[in-house]
Scaffold this motif. Structure first.
Motif, short mmCIF file in Angstrom:
data_model
loop_
_atom_site.label_atom_id
_atom_site.label_comp_id
_atom_site.label_asym_id
_atom_site.label_seq_id
_atom_site.Cartn_x
_atom_site.Cartn_y
_atom_site.Cartn_z
N THR A 30 46.64 32.13 -2.75
CA THR A 30 47.76 31.48 -2.06
C THR A 30 47.34 30.80 -0.76
O THR A 30 48.02 29.88 -0.30
CB THR A 30 48.86 32.50 -1.75
OG1 THR A 30 48.30 33.58 -1.01
CG2 THR A 30 49.49 33.02 -3.04
N SER A 31 46.25 31.19 -0.16
CA SER A 31 45.85 30.56 1.11
C SER A 31 44.34 30.71 1.29
O SER A 31 43.88 31.64 1.95
CB SER A 31 46.60 31.19 2.28
OG SER A 31 46.37 32.58 2.32
N VAL A 32 43.63 29.77 0.72
CA VAL A 32 42.17 29.80 0.78
C VAL A 32 41.65 28.38 0.66
O VAL A 32 42.28 27.53 0.03
CB VAL A 32 41.60 30.70 -0.35
CG1 VAL A 32 41.93 30.13 -1.72
CG2 VAL A 32 40.11 30.91 -0.19
N CYS A 33 40.52 28.12 1.29
CA CYS A 33 39.85 26.83 1.13
C CYS A 33 38.88 26.95 -0.04
O CYS A 33 37.96 27.79 -0.01
CB CYS A 33 39.11 26.43 2.39
SG CYS A 33 38.12 24.93 2.22
N ILE A 34 39.09 26.16 -1.07
CA ILE A 34 38.18 26.12 -2.21
C ILE A 34 37.47 24.77 -2.18
O ILE A 34 38.12 23.72 -2.16
CB ILE A 34 38.93 26.27 -3.54
CG1 ILE A 34 39.69 27.61 -3.58
CG2 ILE A 34 37.95 26.17 -4.70
CD1 ILE A 34 38.80 28.83 -3.54
N GLY A 54 46.97 26.71 0.47
CA GLY A 54 48.23 27.06 1.11
C GLY A 54 49.27 25.95 1.06
O GLY A 54 50.46 26.22 0.91
N TYR A 55 48.78 24.68 1.18
CA TYR A 55 49.72 23.56 1.09
C TYR A 55 49.08 22.35 0.41
O TYR A 55 49.48 21.21 0.60
CB TYR A 55 50.27 23.17 2.47
CG TYR A 55 49.27 23.15 3.58
CD1 TYR A 55 48.54 22.01 3.88
CD2 TYR A 55 49.06 24.29 4.36
CE1 TYR A 55 47.63 22.01 4.92
CE2 TYR A 55 48.15 24.29 5.40
CZ TYR A 55 47.43 23.14 5.67
OH TYR A 55 46.52 23.14 6.70
N SER A 102 41.31 30.90 7.55
CA SER A 102 41.75 29.75 8.33
C SER A 102 42.98 29.16 7.67
O SER A 102 43.30 29.47 6.53
CB SER A 102 40.64 28.70 8.43
OG SER A 102 40.24 28.27 7.15
N LYS A 103 43.66 28.31 8.41
CA LYS A 103 44.90 27.69 7.92
C LYS A 103 44.65 26.33 7.29
O LYS A 103 45.60 25.59 7.01
CB LYS A 103 45.90 27.57 9.06
CG LYS A 103 46.30 28.91 9.64
CD LYS A 103 46.96 29.79 8.60
CE LYS A 103 47.45 31.09 9.22
NZ LYS A 103 48.05 32.00 8.21
N ALA A 104 43.40 25.98 7.12
CA ALA A 104 43.02 24.73 6.47
C ALA A 104 41.54 24.86 6.15
O ALA A 104 40.88 25.82 6.58
CB ALA A 104 43.27 23.54 7.39
N CYS A 105 41.03 23.93 5.40
CA CYS A 105 39.58 23.90 5.26
C CYS A 105 38.98 23.52 6.61
O CYS A 105 39.44 22.57 7.24
CB CYS A 105 39.16 22.89 4.19
SG CYS A 105 39.51 23.44 2.50
N PRO A 106 38.00 24.24 7.08
CA PRO A 106 37.45 23.96 8.41
C PRO A 106 36.81 22.60 8.49
O PRO A 106 36.34 22.05 7.49
CB PRO A 106 36.43 25.07 8.61
CG PRO A 106 36.11 25.56 7.25
CD PRO A 106 37.32 25.35 6.42
N GLY A 107 36.78 22.05 9.67
CA GLY A 107 36.24 20.71 9.86
C GLY A 107 34.78 20.59 9.45
O GLY A 107 34.32 19.51 9.11
#
Length: 130
Positions: A30-34, A54-55, A102-107
């Motif tokens: 539900t909330s992971v950077c793939i 997540g979104y 994290s709330k997004a894929c990191p930069g």
């Protein structure tokens, strides 16, 4: 235990398409950077595309002529990478990897060759012939 299982690789001719799939442990989906990475013979591992589940925010590395589309299937807790117009330069082992916390894929997701990603699949081979 986080598990990632890739599928969908194969051998194709230049100009053809493939869709890679990465099935992820349901409890983190539900909330992971793939992210998808690839390692071509004699080259370092590089980022290809990523999605924050997540979104459904997507990220792409602009390289080559192949057209890429990364999507997610929540019901199947799977991330797909559609690759169209493949070229011989796309020949590589492709891996999916997960980064949590994290709330997004990191930069930096595509800048470190996959360093910083905590979990990896076993890889799937794509071979494109001219």
């Amino acid at each position: 235990q986080v598990q990632l299982v890739e599928s969908g690789g194969g051998s194709v001719q230049a100009g053809e398409s493939l869709r890679l799939s990465c099935t992820v442990s349901e409890w983190i989906f539900t909330s992971v950077c793939i992210a998808w990475f690839r390692r071509a013979p004699g080259k370092e591992r590089e980022g290809v595309a990523a999605i924050y589940t997540g979104y459904s925010k997507t990220y792409y590395v602009n390289s080559g002529k192949a057209h890429l589309t990364i999507t997610q299937d929540n019901a199947a807790h799977t991330v797909h990478l559609q690759m169209d117009n493949l070229e011989p330069e796309d020949t590589a082992m492709y891996y999916c990897a997960a980064h949590r916390g994290s709330k997004a894929c990191p930069g930096w997701w595509a800048l470190l060759g996959g360093n910083g990603f905590d979990y990896w699949g076993q890889g799937t081979q794509i071979t494109v012939s001219s």
